[in-house]
Scaffold this motif. Structure first.
Motif, PDB file in Angstrom:
ATOM      1  N   ALA A 116      36.462  57.347  97.853  1.00 52.80           N
ATOM      2  CA  ALA A 116      37.194  56.716  96.756  1.00 52.80           C
ATOM      3  C   ALA A 116      38.229  57.674  96.178  1.00 52.80           C
ATOM      4  O   ALA A 116      39.352  57.271  95.845  1.00 52.80           O
ATOM      5  CB  ALA A 116      36.217  56.269  95.663  1.00 52.80           C
TER       6      ALA A 116
ATOM      7  N   PHE B 142      42.194  56.900  96.092  1.00 54.39           N
ATOM      8  CA  PHE B 142      42.966  56.903  94.854  1.00 54.39           C
ATOM      9  C   PHE B 142      44.208  57.768  95.002  1.00 54.39           C
ATOM     10  O   PHE B 142      45.305  57.390  94.566  1.00 54.39           O
ATOM     11  CB  PHE B 142      42.105  57.416  93.700  1.00 54.39           C
TER      12      PHE B 142
ATOM     13  N   VAL C 293      45.525  59.437  86.287  1.00 49.99           N
ATOM     14  CA  VAL C 293      44.843  58.240  86.788  1.00 49.99           C
ATOM     15  C   VAL C 293      43.527  58.596  87.474  1.00 49.99           C
ATOM     16  O   VAL C 293      42.488  57.970  87.218  1.00 49.99           O
ATOM     17  CB  VAL C 293      45.771  57.471  87.759  1.00 49.99           C
ATOM     18  N   VAL C 294      43.539  59.611  88.319  1.00 47.30           N
ATOM     19  CA  VAL C 294      42.327  59.958  89.060  1.00 47.30           C
ATOM     20  C   VAL C 294      41.252  60.499  88.113  1.00 47.30           C
ATOM     21  O   VAL C 294      40.070  60.170  88.249  1.00 47.30           O
ATOM     22  CB  VAL C 294      42.635  60.966  90.181  1.00 47.30           C
TER      23      VAL C 294
ATOM     24  N   TYR D  73      39.644  57.714  86.196  1.00 50.68           N
ATOM     25  CA  TYR D  73      38.685  57.079  87.115  1.00 50.68           C
ATOM     26  C   TYR D  73      37.410  57.913  87.228  1.00 50.68           C
ATOM     27  O   TYR D  73      36.294  57.384  87.137  1.00 50.68           O
ATOM     28  CB  TYR D  73      39.331  56.900  88.483  1.00 50.68           C
ATOM     29  N   GLU D  74      37.553  59.239  87.389  1.00 44.44           N
ATOM     30  CA  GLU D  74      36.384  60.103  87.530  1.00 44.44           C
ATOM     31  C   GLU D  74      35.520  60.098  86.265  1.00 44.44           C
ATOM     32  O   GLU D  74      34.307  60.300  86.334  1.00 44.44           O
ATOM     33  CB  GLU D  74      36.827  61.538  87.837  1.00 44.44           C
TER      34      GLU D  74
ATOM     35  N   LEU E  92      34.563  57.718  84.633  1.00 46.42           N
ATOM     36  CA  LEU E  92      33.605  56.605  84.667  1.00 46.42           C
ATOM     37  C   LEU E  92      32.231  57.066  85.126  1.00 46.42           C
ATOM     38  O   LEU E  92      31.217  56.451  84.764  1.00 46.42           O
ATOM     39  CB  LEU E  92      34.130  55.496  85.592  1.00 46.42           C
TER      40      LEU E  92
END
Length: 410
Positions: free
Chosen positions: A84, A88, A100-101, A104-105, A107
């Motif tokens: 993933a 990304f 952005v990454v 996401y991380e 989460l």
């Protein structure tokens, strides 16, 4: 859980280790699959495997069957996160890739908080001999994610181009552009660029070729020196606060939860400035914070003999704040440093250092804590590991902020 299966506590370590062994296998197997069949296929298969084996674990009838299911479940987990991260990186534009990454991380941290709360709720409703089965059933949710992803998740255009599927890559990009326009975004006309030279086929040993050997070894050191203290202090922090600091389990749990909240705050601060200040800057901050905690622990315990819970809490929290900054950036950074032909493979192989550290750290620190001065030596070991990591990353780390992946791949 072990009681309901008629197993002794001595097998608990084997159950945990089985998951980590599976993660190593998963990273290697799915690393190959992601380069051959695509990021989407690898992600969907890993998610489905993880979810299915979580449900199977809930139905385990013996400790041997549970250990087998945990091993196989680990294969899915070991592949899902790294692939993933690679995917990304291949979708996000260079100027906002760090933000952005990392969002996401983050989460994953929210997931840890959510799992803790759900676990407490399930344990309060069901007896312990049944509660663990319901928690494993809840772990089957990635099965639904896999079904959704199969129908809705596009394949990485970069991977498609590398595999020579230009028309399919064009359809994916056109779909992304259409979605942006429906959302009211105005897109600039594509700039004319010279055709990129065709990438050679994937060679899995290329990680150690002259062009990438230094990057590979630097990243392995980064991963190991980040996740060794992370795994060690995450595992032993509550026990330190209770056994050495003299706190009750409820207070120790509350303080540990406070550390997780602090981790989130530090992570969002890093995410908001990562594309301006750079990866090397934040690695330095992460290692610096962690070193302040570990070296502070050495001074407090070794020179002044302070062993109260405030010292343990502050020093341990600083270590965890620092390495929890580095950990998500490591996924982003690893995927940035390799070309499309081996990006997912390199990320997954590097992630095996995380699994190795996660096995070594609890055992090593556990053995150290058995000695009279064990807490002090745990801080000493952590300090040595962090100094090695900081030195290697600052000496050999490549800055990647706002640079295109094709430029970084050389």
């Amino acid at each position: 859980m072990l009681t309901s299966l008629g197993a002794p506590m001595s097998v608990a370590g084997l159950l945990i280790a089985a998951g980590y062994v599976g993660q190593v296998l998963g990273a290697l197997v799915f690393g190959v699959l992601s380069e051959r069949a695509g990021r989407k296929v690898a992600f969907v298969a890993a998610s489905a495997l993880f979810g299915a084996l979580s449900v199977a674990s809930a139905l385990a009838w013996s400790v041997e069957s549970l250990m087998t299911f945990r091993l196989l479940q680990g294969i899915g987990l070991g592949a899902e996160v790294p692939v993933a991260a690679a995917m990304f990186n291949e979708f996000v534009r260079a100027k906002a890739r760090g933000l952005v990454v990392l969002v996401y991380e983050s989460l994953f941290v929210w997931g840890i908080l959510g799992a803790t709360l759900i676990g407490a709720l399930v344990l309060s409703v069901f007896p312990p001999e049944d509660a663990w089965r319901y928690l494993f059933f809840l772990g089957g949710v990635p099965l639904l994610t896999a079904v959704w992803a199969w129908f809705r998740l596009p394949e990485s255009p970069r991977h498609l181009v590398h595999r020579g599927k230009l028309a399919e890559a064009e359809r994916v990009v056109a779909g992304m552009e259409a979605s942006a326009r429906r959302g009211g975004r105005e897109l600039a006309e594509p700039a004319e660029v010279a055709p990129a030279p065709a990438e050679p086929p994937t060679r899995f040993g290329e990680l150690f070729s002259p062009g990438y050997r230094t990057r590979t070894l630097t990243l392995w050191v980064l991963w190991f020196t980040t996740f060794l203290p992370l795994a060690g202090f995450t595992t032993w922090m509550p026990a330190l606060l209770i056994r050495v600091g003299g706190l009750s389990p409820s207070v120790a749990s509350l303080l540990t939860g406070g550390i997780v909240v602090g981790n989130l705050a530090a992570l969002y601060l890093a995410a908001s400035t990562l594309d301006k200040l750079g990866r090397r800057f934040w690695f330095g901050v992460g290692y610096g914070l962690a070193l302040a905690g570990s070296a502070g622990g050495v001074v407090a315990l070794g020179l002044f003999g302070w062993q109260g819970w405030p010292v343990l809490f502050v020093c341990g929290a600083l270590v965890l704040f620092g390495v929890n900054i580095n950990a998500p950036i490591a996924y982003l950074y690893t995927a940035e440093l390799y070309p499309t032909r081996m990006r997912a493979w390199a990320t997954m192989v590097s992630s095996t250092m995380r699994n190795l550290a996660s096995v070594v750290a609890p055992i090593t620190i556990g053995l150290l804590l058995g000695a009279v001065t064990g807490v002090l030596w745990s801080f000493v070991l952590t300090t040595i590991v962090l100094v090695i990591g900081l030195t290697v990353v600052l000496r050999h780390g490549v800055e990647t902020r706002q640079r295109k992946l094709e430029e970084l791949a050389r």
